[in-house]
Every structure is written in structure tokens, then in C-alpha cells.
Design an enzyme around this catalytic site. Structure first.
Site, PDB file in Angstrom:
ATOM      1  CD  GLN A  14      -2.864  -0.828   2.462  1.00 59.48           C
ATOM      2  OE1 GLN A  14      -3.804  -0.071   2.263  1.00 59.48           O
ATOM      3  NE2 GLN A  14      -2.661  -1.402   3.629  1.00 59.48           N
ATOM      4  CB  ALA A  62       6.741  -5.001   6.855  1.00 60.87           C
ATOM      5  CE1 TYR A  63       5.161 -13.873   7.186  1.00 57.56           C
ATOM      6  CE2 TYR A  63       3.815 -12.670   8.763  1.00 57.56           C
ATOM      7  CZ  TYR A  63       4.111 -13.829   8.077  1.00 57.56           C
ATOM      8  OH  TYR A  63       3.356 -14.955   8.299  1.00 57.56           O
ATOM      9  CB  THR A  64       1.804  -6.628   6.593  1.00 57.61           C
ATOM     10  OG1 THR A  64       1.474  -7.144   5.302  1.00 57.61           O
ATOM     11  CG2 THR A  64       2.841  -5.541   6.457  1.00 57.61           C
ATOM     12  CE1 TYR A 127       3.473  -6.572  10.961  1.00 60.31           C
ATOM     13  CE2 TYR A 127       2.126  -5.529  12.657  1.00 60.31           C
ATOM     14  CZ  TYR A 127       2.812  -5.448  11.461  1.00 60.31           C
ATOM     15  OH  TYR A 127       2.849  -4.260  10.771  1.00 60.31           O
TER      16      TYR A 127
END
Ligand SMILES: NC(=O)c1ccc[n+]([C@@H]2O[C@H](COP(=O)([O-])OP(=O)(O)OC[C@H]3O[C@@H](n4cnc5c(N)ncnc54)[C@H](OP(=O)(O)O)[C@@H]3O)[C@@H](O)[C@H]2O)c1
Length: 298
Positions: A14, A62-64, A127
């Protein structure tokens, strides 16, 4: 006028998409993402930056996947922790400061006021732990860092809450949405504009107060249920039928990862040291819903 060259990590996220779309005349944005740059692979990070030149490096990738991270914490930490630190180190090697995106999930959400930057962190999920590891790794690797913590990100791009609500509203006249978590919806478009302004100021006036941790969310606050109500209200402008939102408790919507009840972030430091205040979230929501419901590309 010399253009500022930003290298941003990620390709289709995004924030990176908003940055590519909104790059102003004085800023050049180059995106480095998979397969060339894979944050889970240290060699690919150093290789991807070979021969690159940058005034500022922005780590927006990022790993989101918050819930999936509960069963993939090693991978999440490799990407959000070690990978972020290595991006910051590579930026240092290029002589560039790093702007790193982080999250409200570094807090446990138990405070009864908006969180300030110096409030103790205490992530309640994998996270959040991986993103907190990234904050430490970035700060260790490059003294010229600006960590921008944000929350509840939405945009016309990628997957997000606004798109989910609009999709549900196509077939339902009522939805049940969590009403006891508090935060501030933040448009990726406002994040992109903030990153550009932070980059300009870091390059023009790299004084100590420009570095450190800053909170960056849309002004005003909401619950997820109030956010959903606003989305459906905007959508009626474009011929959508009204949708009733029934607020429910977090306990009625169990998820693998726990979420903080209070995700509100105090933006006073960003206002004081950068002169930046994001618009009220409701104002920023309007053009995003308009675009999602009128642009045939969506
Ligand atoms: N979304 C939120 O609500 C939220 C809230 C608070 C903070 N943040 C933070 O804000 C930043 C931007 O979030 P976003 O919403 O733009 O994220 P997003 O839409 O989920 O996009 C994630 C980006 O990371 C990239 N990525 C994931 N794994 C990667 C890997 N191993 N190597 C290289 N790139 C990888 C993706 O790559 P591809 O382009 O290849 O798909 C994508 O570009 C992140 O740091 C996130 O932690 C987000």
C-alpha cells in the site's frame, strides 16, 4: 533544484504504491522489491543495493500478515527484524539516512491515553515482536534513522479494511464489526506525503531532533465499527445501499493474534519536530472510497 532520490523497499504494498503514484517533482522514487530484493535473504538485500545511489532509503516492505505471523514468527522476524536492520545498514553504507515504517502493535494497548514515543513497548503478538525487533535493529545499524509508527493503514491499493467493508457491503445489509478497539485509520496516501516531507527535511536539515521515533496516524480517532460506518456512509454517495454496522466485542471475533485495545498514537512529536499533522482520518477516507467506487481499475 536537486531532486532527492529515495529508494523504497517493496513493489506492490500500500505505502510503496502510494509513494510511486504520488512522487512530487522534487523527489524521485525507485522501488526495490521481490524477486530482486527479498528481505528474508540477507545476500539479496546487499546485492540489490549494489550500484545504487540514494539520498534516503525508505523501508516500507514488511511481513504484514498479523495472524499468520503467530505460526511463522521466525520468518516474520527475519523480514521485519533482521531484514529491516540490514536495509538500514546498507543505507548507512550508501551514506543515506533511513526512514523505517513501524506499527502501533509494538504496544500492548493497555494505556488509557494515546501512546507517546517514549512509552514502554510490550507487544502482545508475533508480528508486534518482529516489528519491535526491527526498530532496535534499524536504530543499531544506522544512527540517522526516522522510525515512523503508524496504524490501521488503508488505501485504494492492496488488501485493507476499507476494501473488505466495501466488498461485504455488496451482498449484506448488516455487518458485525469490533467496537472496543480504538485507533486512527491512516491513509497510505497521507503516509506517502509524510515520508516525502520527512525525507526533504532530513536531507535539508539533518539535526538530531529529526532522528528517532515518531508517531504518524490520521488525526482524530475511531473504533473499527465507527470506521466501517464511515465507509458505508461514504459509499451511499455512489449509489450503494446503506449497511447497518453492529458493534461487537473483541471476544466475539476471535483471531489467532491478539490486537491491542488501544492503538491510539500521539502525533505531537511529529508536529513539533517536523511541522507535520496528518489530516483527520474521515477527510482522507473520502477520496479513497470515491476512487474505489468510481475507478473501473478497482
Ligand atoms: N497495513 C497496516 O495496517 C499497517 C499498520 C501499521 C504499520 N504498518 C507498517 O507499514 C508498512 C507498510 O505497510 P503496507 O500496508 O504498505 O504493507 P502491505 O500492503 O502488506 O505490503 C507489504 C510490502 O512488503 C513487501 N514484502 C513482504 N515480504 C517481503 C520480503 N520478504 N521481501 C521484500 N518485500 C517483501 C511486499 O512485497 P510485494 O510487493 O512483493 O508484495 C509489499 O510490497 C509496513 O512496515 C507495515 O509493517 C502497516
Amino acid at each position: 533544484m536537486k531532486r532527492i532520490r529515495l529508494i523504497v523497499t517493496g513493489k506492490q504494498g500500500q505505502v510503496v504504491t502510494a509513494m510511486l503514484e504520488r512522487a512530487p517533482d522534487d523527489i524521485e522514487v525507485a522501488a526495490l522489491g521481490r524477486p530482486k530484493l527479498d528481505l528474508s535473504d540477507p545476500h539479496s538485500i546487499t546485492r540489490a543495493f549494489d550500484d545504487e545511489v540514494a539520498d534516503v532509503v525508505v523501508n516500507a516492505a514488511a511481513y504484514t500478515a498479523v495472524d499468520k505471523a503467530e505460526t511463522e514468527e521466525d520468518l516474520a522476524t527475519r523480514i521485519n527484524g533482521d531484514g529491516a536492520g540490514l536495509v538500514a545498514a546498507v543505507a548507512r553504507g550508501l551514506g543515506a539516512p533511513v526512514i523505517h515504517l513501524s506499527t502501533d502493535y509494538v504496544f500492548d494497548g493497555s494505556l488509557d491515553r494515546p501512546y507517546r514515543e517514549e512509552d514502554p513497548t510490550n507487544p502482545i503478538g508475533a508480528y508486534g515482536r518482529s516489528k519491535l525487533a526491527g526498530e532496535y535493529a534499524v536504530a543499531d545499524a544506522n544512527p540517522r534513522y526516522a522510525i515512523l509508527r503508524t496504524a490501521w493503514v488503508y488505501s485504494p491499493f492492496g488488501a485493507n479494511f476499507v476494501k473488505t467493508m466495501l466488498r461485504l457491503g455488496e451482498t449484506r445489509s448488516e455487518v458485525r464489526v469490533v467496537g472496543d478497539q480504538h485507533g486512527a485509520p491512516t491513509s497510505a496516501i497521507d503516509i506517502a506525503d509524510t515520508v516525502f516531507e520527512v525525507a526533504r527535511q532530513i536531507v535539508a536539515e539533518p539535526s538530531p531532533r529529526k532522528f528517532g521515533v515518531f508517531h504518524m496516524t490520521g488525526a482524530d480517532e475511531a473504533t473499527w465499527a465507527e470506521f466501517a460506518e464511515a465507509v458505508f456512509e461514504e459509499a451511499t454517495q455512489y449509489g450503494r445501499a446503506p449497511v447497518k454496522v453492529t458493534p461487537i466485542a473483541t471476544t466475539e471475533y476471535p483471531t489467532p493474534a491478539r490486537r491491542p485495545a488501544n492503538s491510539r498514537l500521539d502525533g505531537a512529536r511529529l508536529a513539533r519536530d517536523y511541522g507535520i499533522t496528518l489530516p483527520p482520518w474521515r477527510q482522507s477516507l473520502r477520496p479513497v472510497v470515491a476512487r474505489l467506487l468510481t475507478d473501473p481499475a478497482n
